[in-house]
Motif scaffolding. Structure first.
Motif, PDB file in Angstrom:
ATOM      1  N   ALA A  29      -9.950  -4.667   2.428  1.00 14.06           N
ATOM      2  CA  ALA A  29      -9.904  -3.573   1.450  1.00 14.06           C
ATOM      3  C   ALA A  29      -8.566  -2.863   1.582  1.00 14.06           C
ATOM      4  N   LEU A  30      -7.916  -2.658   0.470  1.00 13.68           N
ATOM      5  CA  LEU A  30      -6.608  -2.007   0.450  1.00 13.68           C
ATOM      6  C   LEU A  30      -6.774  -0.639  -0.215  1.00 13.68           C
ATOM      7  N   VAL A  31      -6.758   0.400   0.612  1.00 18.95           N
ATOM      8  CA  VAL A  31      -6.965   1.775   0.132  1.00 18.95           C
ATOM      9  C   VAL A  31      -5.615   2.475   0.119  1.00 18.95           C
ATOM     10  N   THR A  32      -5.165   2.883  -1.064  1.00 19.68           N
ATOM     11  CA  THR A  32      -3.841   3.472  -1.230  1.00 19.68           C
ATOM     12  C   THR A  32      -3.935   4.758  -2.048  1.00 19.68           C
ATOM     13  N   CYS A  33      -2.826   5.480  -2.097  1.00 19.04           N
ATOM     14  CA  CYS A  33      -2.796   6.709  -2.909  1.00 19.04           C
ATOM     15  C   CYS A  33      -2.914   6.379  -4.392  1.00 19.04           C
ATOM     16  N   GLU A  34      -2.050   5.494  -4.856  1.00 19.12           N
ATOM     17  CA  GLU A  34      -2.032   5.126  -6.282  1.00 19.12           C
ATOM     18  C   GLU A  34      -2.527   3.703  -6.462  1.00 19.12           C
ATOM     19  N   GLY A  35      -3.077   3.422  -7.625  1.00 20.50           N
ATOM     20  CA  GLY A  35      -3.541   2.070  -7.927  1.00 20.50           C
ATOM     21  C   GLY A  35      -2.403   1.164  -8.348  1.00 20.50           C
ATOM     22  N   GLY A  46      -6.663 -11.612  -2.443  1.00 10.86           N
ATOM     23  CA  GLY A  46      -8.108 -11.560  -2.288  1.00 10.86           C
ATOM     24  C   GLY A  46      -8.597 -10.296  -1.614  1.00 10.86           C
ATOM     25  N   LEU A  47      -7.948  -9.155  -1.897  1.00  8.83           N
ATOM     26  CA  LEU A  47      -8.335  -7.877  -1.310  1.00  8.83           C
ATOM     27  C   LEU A  47      -9.047  -7.016  -2.347  1.00  8.83           C
ATOM     28  N   LYS A  48      -9.939  -6.168  -1.886  1.00  6.97           N
ATOM     29  CA  LYS A  48     -10.569  -5.160  -2.729  1.00  6.97           C
ATOM     30  C   LYS A  48      -9.631  -3.960  -2.812  1.00  6.97           C
ATOM     31  N   GLU A  49      -9.232  -3.587  -4.015  1.00  3.72           N
ATOM     32  CA  GLU A  49      -8.321  -2.460  -4.180  1.00  3.72           C
ATOM     33  C   GLU A  49      -9.099  -1.169  -4.444  1.00  3.72           C
ATOM     34  N   VAL A  50      -8.765  -0.141  -3.675  1.00  2.00           N
ATOM     35  CA  VAL A  50      -9.341   1.196  -3.868  1.00  2.00           C
ATOM     36  C   VAL A  50      -8.192   2.184  -3.785  1.00  2.00           C
ATOM     37  N   TYR A  51      -8.231   3.217  -4.603  1.00  2.00           N
ATOM     38  CA  TYR A  51      -7.124   4.176  -4.621  1.00  2.00           C
ATOM     39  C   TYR A  51      -7.656   5.570  -4.903  1.00  2.00           C
ATOM     40  N   ILE A  52      -6.822   6.559  -4.586  1.00  2.00           N
ATOM     41  CA  ILE A  52      -7.218   7.941  -4.855  1.00  2.00           C
ATOM     42  C   ILE A  52      -7.064   8.241  -6.333  1.00  2.00           C
ATOM     43  N   TRP A  53      -5.904   7.932  -6.891  1.00  2.00           N
ATOM     44  CA  TRP A  53      -5.710   8.129  -8.335  1.00  2.00           C
ATOM     45  C   TRP A  53      -5.214   6.827  -8.947  1.00  2.00           C
ATOM     46  N   ALA A  54      -5.533   6.620 -10.211  1.00  2.00           N
ATOM     47  CA  ALA A  54      -5.178   5.371 -10.882  1.00  2.00           C
ATOM     48  C   ALA A  54      -3.677   5.260 -11.103  1.00  2.00           C
ATOM     49  N   VAL A  55      -3.089   6.328 -11.617  1.00  2.00           N
ATOM     50  CA  VAL A  55      -1.631   6.414 -11.760  1.00  2.00           C
ATOM     51  C   VAL A  55      -1.230   7.805 -11.320  1.00  2.00           C
ATOM     52  N   ASN A  56      -0.045   7.931 -10.780  1.00  2.00           N
ATOM     53  CA  ASN A  56       0.404   9.245 -10.325  1.00  2.00           C
ATOM     54  C   ASN A  56       0.488  10.194 -11.513  1.00  2.00           C
ATOM     55  N   ALA A  57      -0.118  11.341 -11.369  1.00  2.00           N
ATOM     56  CA  ALA A  57      -0.149  12.344 -12.426  1.00  2.00           C
ATOM     57  C   ALA A  57       0.510  13.617 -11.919  1.00  2.00           C
ATOM     58  N   GLU A  58       0.750  14.541 -12.835  1.00  2.00           N
ATOM     59  CA  GLU A  58       1.424  15.781 -12.453  1.00  2.00           C
ATOM     60  C   GLU A  58       0.599  16.568 -11.441  1.00  2.00           C
TER      61      GLU A  58
END
Length: 314
Positions: A202-208, A218-230
């Motif tokens: 699983a790859l957990v990052t700030c942005e998608g 072959g990793l599961k992607e998880v992120y805090i926000w989909a795209v960086n926003a203001e």
């Protein structure tokens, strides 16, 4: 990163500002305000960010002069062009952009310029953003798959051949040689990440920004926000990431070099996961930094992810 969706009021204001700057820039040129011409008389190719510039240099070889509008370490999505940028663009022979809504400022940047430009992501099989208000929009970070960058290189070779037909065969040969290096990095990356235990994939990052890398590896992607926003990282987004890390017992999480890792540090504090390290996406480093080239960027990210998710020290 500013919202990638079109926001009418802001875009109108920004367009007016860019056009005003353009008028000023061209006025300076008419008055002799541009720098003295260089002894280097090769055609000039201008890219929107450093990753594209590095790929373009490999395809161009010594036949073209390639420069990036943004500098190493710059945040690309919400970049605000300067008068100097527009003067430089007006003097370029070709401008390359990524497309896929990555450079929210780009359409207004080139609108008043009589300079050809090419979209290097044309032909890439686009992955959509899967969550939040951006659902269904194209994920613009297609270069995070070396296989996609082979398409970028081929598109560049074609654009360069149009710009400089006498060297078309050189550009084609350079793209072919660089594509072989890209394939090697792709194979190396997949091999490195394939050794991860199943419950750590699983790859957990700030942005998608890692959808294409995660797909390839072959990793599961998880992120805090989909795209960086203001306004980054709502409490709900952080809570969602925390719940995932806890439920899957993810050993390490990551953040990108061009944004603050403070939201991800909240996830670390709430879950006991390690902060696995800084990943590079939107920008290369300076020449003496960890990722001076695109190939270095992909190797660095693959090594950082594999080490941290395997339980090693970041």
């Amino acid at each position: 990163m500013p919202n990638l969706l079109f926001r009418c009021a802001k875009d109108v204001h920004r367009a007016a500002a860019v056009l005003a700057v353009l008028g000023l820039s061209l006025g300076l040129a008419a008055c002799g305000g541009t720098p003295a011409s260089s002894a280097d008389d090769r055609p000039v190719v201008l890219t929107t960010f450093t990753v594209l510039a590095d790929v373009a240099k490999n395809v161009a070889g010594d036949k073209l002069r390639v420069e990036s509008i943004t500098k190493a370490g710059a945040e690309i999505h919400g970049y605000e062009p300067t008068p100097g940028d527009i003067r430089k663009a007006a003097q370029a022979d070709l401008i390359l952009d990524n497309g896929l809504n990555l450079e929210a400022w780009f359409a207004q940047f080139v609108e008043g310029l009589d300079v050809p430009h090419a979209v290097v992501s044309d032909g890439v099989k686009v992955m959509p953003i899967g969550e939040d208000s951006y659902q269904g929009k194209p994920n613009p970070h297609a270069w995070m798959s070396p296989s996609n960058v082979q398409i970028y290189a081929n598109n560049m070779a074609k654009a360069f051949a149009t710009l400089d037909p006498a060297n078309a065969a050189v550009f084609e040969a350079n793209a072919k040689a660089y594509n072989a290096q890209l394939q090697s990095v792709q194979d190396e990356m997949v091999a490195k990440l394939s050794v991860l235990p199943e419950n750590h994939r699983a790859l957990v990052t700030c942005e998608g920004a890692f959808s294409y890398l995660a797909r390839d590896a072959g990793l599961k992607e998880v992120y805090i926000w989909a795209v960086n926003a203001e306004q980054q990282a709502t409490p709900q987004q952080i809570t969602r990431a925390i719940e995932f890390v806890k439920s899957k017992q993810v050993p390490a999480v990551f953040c990108e070099s061009t944004v603050s890792d403070a939201p991800m540090q909240q996830v670390v504090g709430a879950t006991g996961a390690k902060f696995g390290g800084v990943l590079y996406v939107d920008s290369l480093s300076e020449a003496d930094g960890p990722v001076p080239t695109y190939l270095d960027l992909m190797r660095h990210d693959a090594k950082t992810i594999t080490t941290a998710l395997s339980g090693g020290t970041p």
